[in-house]
Motif scaffolding. Structure first.
Motif, PDB file in Angstrom:
ATOM      1  N   VAL B 247     -13.924   6.905   5.786  1.00 10.14           N
ATOM      2  CA  VAL B 247     -13.014   7.869   5.146  1.00 10.14           C
ATOM      3  C   VAL B 247     -11.566   7.479   5.429  1.00 10.14           C
ATOM      4  O   VAL B 247     -10.727   7.427   4.519  1.00 10.14           O
ATOM      5  CB  VAL B 247     -13.308   9.295   5.668  1.00 10.14           C
ATOM      6  N   PHE B 248     -11.277   7.176   6.693  1.00  7.13           N
ATOM      7  CA  PHE B 248      -9.904   6.799   7.045  1.00  7.13           C
ATOM      8  C   PHE B 248      -9.486   5.531   6.284  1.00  7.13           C
ATOM      9  O   PHE B 248      -8.408   5.472   5.697  1.00  7.13           O
ATOM     10  CB  PHE B 248      -9.782   6.570   8.559  1.00  7.13           C
ATOM     11  N   ASP B 249     -10.365   4.527   6.307  1.00  9.22           N
ATOM     12  CA  ASP B 249     -10.054   3.275   5.610  1.00  9.22           C
ATOM     13  C   ASP B 249      -9.796   3.543   4.123  1.00  9.22           C
ATOM     14  O   ASP B 249      -8.850   3.021   3.541  1.00  9.22           O
ATOM     15  CB  ASP B 249     -11.216   2.275   5.740  1.00  9.22           C
ATOM     16  N   ASP B 250     -10.653   4.357   3.524  1.00  2.01           N
ATOM     17  CA  ASP B 250     -10.517   4.579   2.082  1.00  2.01           C
ATOM     18  C   ASP B 250      -9.248   5.372   1.740  1.00  2.01           C
ATOM     19  O   ASP B 250      -8.637   5.139   0.694  1.00  2.01           O
ATOM     20  CB  ASP B 250     -11.769   5.255   1.522  1.00  2.01           C
ATOM     21  N   PHE B 251      -8.852   6.300   2.603  1.00  3.42           N
ATOM     22  CA  PHE B 251      -7.594   7.017   2.349  1.00  3.42           C
ATOM     23  C   PHE B 251      -6.407   6.063   2.446  1.00  3.42           C
ATOM     24  O   PHE B 251      -5.496   6.103   1.617  1.00  3.42           O
ATOM     25  CB  PHE B 251      -7.428   8.204   3.317  1.00  3.42           C
ATOM     26  N   THR B 252      -6.435   5.191   3.455  1.00  4.59           N
ATOM     27  CA  THR B 252      -5.302   4.250   3.574  1.00  4.59           C
ATOM     28  C   THR B 252      -5.299   3.286   2.393  1.00  4.59           C
ATOM     29  O   THR B 252      -4.253   2.955   1.854  1.00  4.59           O
ATOM     30  CB  THR B 252      -5.351   3.447   4.893  1.00  4.59           C
ATOM     31  N   ARG B 253      -6.479   2.848   1.969  1.00  8.42           N
ATOM     32  CA  ARG B 253      -6.541   1.908   0.844  1.00  8.42           C
ATOM     33  C   ARG B 253      -6.146   2.588  -0.468  1.00  8.42           C
ATOM     34  O   ARG B 253      -5.559   1.960  -1.352  1.00  8.42           O
ATOM     35  CB  ARG B 253      -7.956   1.317   0.720  1.00  8.42           C
ATOM     36  N   TYR B 254      -6.501   3.877  -0.591  1.00 12.35           N
ATOM     37  CA  TYR B 254      -6.123   4.658  -1.778  1.00 12.35           C
ATOM     38  C   TYR B 254      -4.596   4.704  -1.877  1.00 12.35           C
ATOM     39  O   TYR B 254      -4.010   4.394  -2.926  1.00 12.35           O
ATOM     40  CB  TYR B 254      -6.711   6.064  -1.627  1.00 12.35           C
TER      41      TYR B 254
END
Lengths: 183, 500
Positions: B247-254
């Motif tokens: 989740v954290f990775d995907d928010f930063t990538r978003y």
């Protein structure tokens, strides 16, 4: 910064970029996970097939059982890269083999008179072969691989002692096994 | 986890198959006679290209190299020369070329010139492959053989070794191999998965923050709320977001993807996203087509490329860690508490998953949920500070080398270090045991430039990393950890309770 400020084309590009980054994250997490097992691929198979000093590991053995492409790659490499591949024992053969005959090579298993429970494995090579083998690889009927380095030859004969109940000797005797001589 | 590469099982997140992840793991795990076969920089570059399906030009280059190696090998087996370079580095491939520079198989249409393999095709097309590019192409070949199968490409390899091969025929083989790899990825890396994930995040944010929200409104609580909000029932889209780290990775990538897209409005950047993206591969280091994200990691890549790779400026573990964060320091700094949560409880969540695979009992499971991580936020701050200190010490040690060589050579390039700093630099140099930091370099004038460049790279890396470090130091580590611990325990119990 807002998603709504992006044009449709920019949204598409942002989604593509997100997808790429997210996949890299996912795979990288797998690669860096402390608890993961070692993984095997073509490179490991290539080294086993072509380097006499690289032995089969339980991990690679397991990978070969689970991956048809990897197994086919090893079969292909072994059939192409060896000094010699003994023909399969005749279908009519049964039980234990005490010798294998090939074109230019023969293998005999002889009991040691000095040490009971031990056998001599004698590999004879005809002069016609220019390249001497350096190892012998066995593939059992169940797909298990065993490899042994050969000693130096004397007048075209390689001879070494082994325990009779050693897995290598049992596999060599087994009719279902395949025998390869590595360069 | 299975150790094979060819199962069709998929992880519960990301849509990446076990087989595809396994290929990259196998590349990273492969050992040569002198340690890891592939450089990390080549594996990461390949991973990025595969993830974005940008490897058509790589396969085209590879086909030339396969042809060249096939001609040079006495048995006509290109694969042999790939593994003759051990490890797969530019120096390894230079040795391969030098071992064959007097080969009778060389001709007017195929010759070696220094570090370059040159090809002239009968239809008047020329091409060259440099040794600096070969390590990446070797990793690509290994990937391709694992994905498609060695037996399955035998006909292509045989065709490439044909003496009268035309450039047109080579292009056709290249296209065919790319199509086969693409088909493999279609099965193992659904292209719609990322789009689905991004839209899932967007739907949540529209509901949570309101339509038309600004990225600046997303904070640590938003990310935590998203993770806690996911429907855990089977078949839900939320199955991609079970792990907090994901989740954290995907928010930063978003956020990163939107930031990059907006920043490119004024910059012509067709190479990264366009159909000619492959050119970005060729000019990966110092090229024009670098995205904002790639810039961060380019500094790390430079340290692993020639000539700087003669010195191990950064250890492998720190390289892995930095490679994971340098391209998104802006997002990580903005969501520093989430980053600490990801590092700390991400590790804890991995321990719970592992424990469940090992069939731990209910009591042990509950205890693990309540106390999942071996570290807390203060430990993470200490680890971060240690990394920063390590970078600074290596920079000082590098300046000590430059200063020492300059003084001995009476060179203009001497770097002035005051007495106190010189003492620290000397101590730092002698405390580093990594490759390149031996006394002998102090007497080697050719190393001065190299260590000066290394020190410059370390300075840039440390400045980027310091931004993250300063942000996480702003977090009230002790209080936040105590508040977060029961919250994560509750969620872990909800996610995994039914499995224990």
């Amino acid at each position: 910064m807002s998603w709504n400020l992006l044009s449709e084309d920019e949204k598409r590009r942002a989604e593509e970029r997100f997808t790429g980054l997210s996949i890299v994250d996912n795979i990288r997490q797998q690669m860096l996970a402390e608890s993961r097992e070692r993984r095997y691929g073509f490179g490991d198979v290539y080294q086993f097939a072509t380097n006499a000093h690289i032995e089969m590991t339980s991990g690679l053995q397991k990978a070969l059982k689970q991956d048809d492409k990897l197994q086919s790659a090893l079969d292909q490499l072994l059939s192409e890269r060896v000094v010699y591949q003994f023909p399969r024992a005749a279908a009519a053969s049964s039980g234990n083999l005490e010798s294998r005959e090939g074109d230019g090579f023969s293998i005999q298993i002889k009991h040691s008179r000095a040490q009971s429970g031990q056998v001599y494995i004698i590999l004879k090579m005809e002069d016609a072969f220019q390249q001497e083998p350096t190892a012998i690889t066995l593939k059992s009927g169940e797909g298990q691989y065993l490899k042994k380095l050969l000693p130096l030859s004397v007048d075209g004969v390689f001879q070494f002692l082994a325990e009779e109940d050693d897995e290598f000797v049992k596999t060599l005797r087994d009719v279902a096994s395949e025998v390869f001589l590595n360069s | 986890m299975n150790s094979n590469l060819n199962t069709a099982s998929f992880y519960g997140y990301g849509g990446v198959s076990d087989s595809l992840a396994g290929i990259f793991e196998a590349l990273a795990d492969q050992e040569g006679l002198n340690g890891p076969r592939y450089r990390q920089v080549d594996i990461w570059a390949l991973l990025k290209d595969v993830a974005e399906r940008r490897f058509a030009s790589g396969i085209y280059e590879l086909c030339h190299l396969l042809r060249g190696f096939g001609i040079l090998d006495r048995r006509g087996e290109a694969v042999n020369l790939f593994w003759m370079a051990d490890p797969a580095t530019p120096a390894g491939f230079r040795s391969v070329l030098s071992a064959h520079e007097n080969s009778k198989r060389l001709s007017d249409g195929f010759f070696i010139e220094g570090n370059v393999l040159n090809f002239r095709y009968s239809d008047n097309k020329d091409f060259e492959v440099k040794t600096g590019r070969m390590p990446y192409l070797a990793a690509l070949f290994d990937f391709m053989v694992n994905a498609i199968g060695f037996v399955e490409i035998q006909d292509d390899l045989a065709m490439l070794s044909k003496s009268d091969l035309t450039h047109r025929e080579l292009s056709d083989i290249s296209n065919g191999l790319f199509s086969k790899c693409y088909a493999f990825l279609s099965d193992h890396l659904p292209s719609s998965q990322g789009q689905k994930k991004m839209r899932h995040i967007l739907t949540f944010l529209n509901g949570y923050l309101g339509e038309g929200f600004d990225l600046a409104e997303i904070n640590d609580e938003t990310i935590m709320a998203f993770w806690e909000d996911q429907d855990l029932s089977r078949g839900s889209d939320a199955s991609d977001f079970i792990r907090f780290t994901t989740v954290f990775d995907d928010f930063t990538r978003y956020a990163q993807a939107i930031r990059e897209t907006l920043s490119k409005r004024d910059v012509s950047d067709a190479k990264v996203f366009g159909t000619e993206a492959h050119e970005a591969n060729l000019d990966r280091i110092g090229g024009e087509g670098l995205s904002v994200a790639e810039e961060g990691n380019t500094i790390l890549e430079l340290l692993q490329e020639e000539p700087l790779d003669q010195v191990k400026f950064i250890g492998k573990k720190d390289l892995d860690h930095l490679a994971d964060i340098l391209d998104r320091t802006e997002e990580i700094s903005r969501w520093a508490l989430s980053y600490l949560r990801s590092l700390t409880f991400g590790q804890g969540q991995a321990r719970i998953s592992q424990g469940l695979r090992n069939k731990l009992n209910a009591d042990r499971f509950q205890a693990l949920c309540e106390d999942s991580s071996k570290t807390n936020y203060e430990d993470q701050l200490t680890i971060g500070q240690k990394l920063s200190d390590g970078l600074r010490n290596t920079q000082l040690a590098s300046l000590y080398v430059v200063n020492n060589i300059g003084a001995k050579e009476n060179s203009d390039k001497t770097i002035e270090l005051d007495f106190e700093l010189l003492g620290k630099a000397r101590k730092a140099f002698h405390n580093i045991n990594r490759q390149g930091f031996q006394d002998s370099v102090l007497d080697d004038p050719t190393m001065a430039d190299l260590f000066e460049q290394g020190a410059d790279c370390l300075d840039l890396i440390n400045r980027k990393y310091d931004r993250v470090l300063k942000a996480i130091q702003q977090v009230d580590a002790s209080v936040c950890y105590d508040e977060d611990k029961p919250r994560f325990a509750t969620r872990f119990y909800r996610i995994y309770g039914g499995h224990a």
